[in-house]
Design a protein around this motif. Structure first.
Motif, short mmCIF file in Angstrom:
data_model
loop_
_atom_site.label_atom_id
_atom_site.label_comp_id
_atom_site.label_asym_id
_atom_site.label_seq_id
_atom_site.Cartn_x
_atom_site.Cartn_y
_atom_site.Cartn_z
N UNK A 110 0.82 -1.21 0.00
CA UNK A 110 0.00 0.00 0.00
C UNK A 110 0.86 1.26 0.00
N UNK A 111 1.99 1.20 0.69
CA UNK A 111 2.89 2.35 0.70
C UNK A 111 3.45 2.62 -0.69
N UNK A 112 3.78 1.55 -1.41
CA UNK A 112 4.29 1.72 -2.77
C UNK A 112 3.20 2.28 -3.69
N UNK A 113 1.98 1.81 -3.53
CA UNK A 113 0.87 2.35 -4.33
C UNK A 113 0.69 3.83 -4.06
N UNK A 114 0.74 4.20 -2.81
CA UNK A 114 0.62 5.61 -2.45
C UNK A 114 1.74 6.43 -3.07
N UNK A 136 -0.15 4.45 5.87
CA UNK A 136 0.29 4.90 4.54
C UNK A 136 -0.56 6.04 4.01
N UNK A 137 -1.77 6.17 4.52
CA UNK A 137 -2.67 7.20 4.01
C UNK A 137 -3.39 6.80 2.74
N UNK A 138 -3.20 5.58 2.26
CA UNK A 138 -3.90 5.13 1.06
C UNK A 138 -5.35 4.81 1.42
N UNK A 139 -6.33 5.46 0.81
CA UNK A 139 -7.72 5.12 1.10
C UNK A 139 -8.03 3.71 0.61
N UNK A 140 -8.66 2.91 1.49
CA UNK A 140 -8.93 1.51 1.18
C UNK A 140 -10.40 1.20 1.47
#
Length: 242
Positions: A110-114, A136-140
């Motif tokens: 998820x961090x890499x996606x962000x 990570x702050x990625x909305x899921x």
């Protein structure tokens, strides 16, 4: 065969950010589409923003012991490779067959996606390392969390191909809108018609809500009869057309 991702016009994004998924399902129903809400796609954290983006699809199938192994994470066909193909602004939509005892992604993925600018992750499965994922702050949007890794219950087989997510058929580059009610897909071919109808529906419901606040009874108001349609049009031309 993998489909190349397409960009989404900023005007489309801005228009759909003002439209709820509830409104979209109603508009799509009027176009004859009933199966557009992706079941099990619930916000992992409270307060996640409404997102709009093209679907970048990933597909899992049931685990097979010779394929679903930790060694598969280094394969050319892996979730790691798929993430590196994701364009900025896309929404990753992952078909995980509704499996809830194997986390498809954890905090590192998820961090890499962000980092790559992916707008969000939508799946009918679950994630793992939840504290790290939230960090990570990625909305899921997903069905929840589970500690075991994906290979405990799933085999990853490809990306940018048609998938089943939450019982809905999602094709690469479909438009995804996701908010607190979950994720809705808009077929790319219907985009312009859906935007126009959805913006108008939101404006109509704004007027109806105002009438409800003033004490107007619902029969003939929601949905509006001819008299109330005329009243709405007059309001839209005068006060609601800004």
């Amino acid at each position: 065969m993998s489909v190349d991702p397409l960009a989404l016009d900023d005007k489309v994004v801005q228009a759909l950010r003002a439209v709820s998924t509830a409104t979209l399902t109603t508009v799509l129903l009027k176009h004859g589409l009933r199966n557009v809400w992706l079941r099990g796609t619930r916000p992992l954290a409270a307060g996640q923003p409404r997102l709009v983006g093209r679907a970048f699809t990933l597909r899992f199938v049931p685990a097979r012991e010779d394929l679903a192994t930790p060694a598969s994470w280094a394969s050319p066909i892996s979730t790691r490779a798929a993430i590196e193909a994701m364009p900025a602004g896309c929404i990753a939509v992952v078909g995980a067959m509704g499996v809830t005892d194997a986390g498809i992604f954890g905090d590192i993925l998820c961090a890499r996606m962000r980092k790559r600018g992916v707008a969000g992750l939508v799946t009918d499965g679950v994630v793992r390392d939840v504290a790290g994922v939230l960090g990570t702050g990625l909305p899921v949007w997903c069905q929840g969390t589970a500690a075991p890794p994906s290979v405990a219950g799933l085999t990853f087989v490809g990306w940018q191909e048609p998938i089943d997510c939450g019982g809905g058929a999602v094709f690469p580059n479909d438009i995804i809108v996701v908010d607190q009610d979950g994720a809705v897909l808009i077929p790319a071919a219907l985009l312009d018609d859906v935007i126009a109808a959805s913006v108008e529906q939101e404006r109509l419901e704004e007027w109806i809500m105002g009438e409800v606040e003033r004490g107007t009874p619902l029969p003939g108001l929601y949905p509006p009869n001819d008299e109330n349609k005329a009243r709405y049009r007059a309001w839209a031309e005068k006060d609601g057309g800004d």
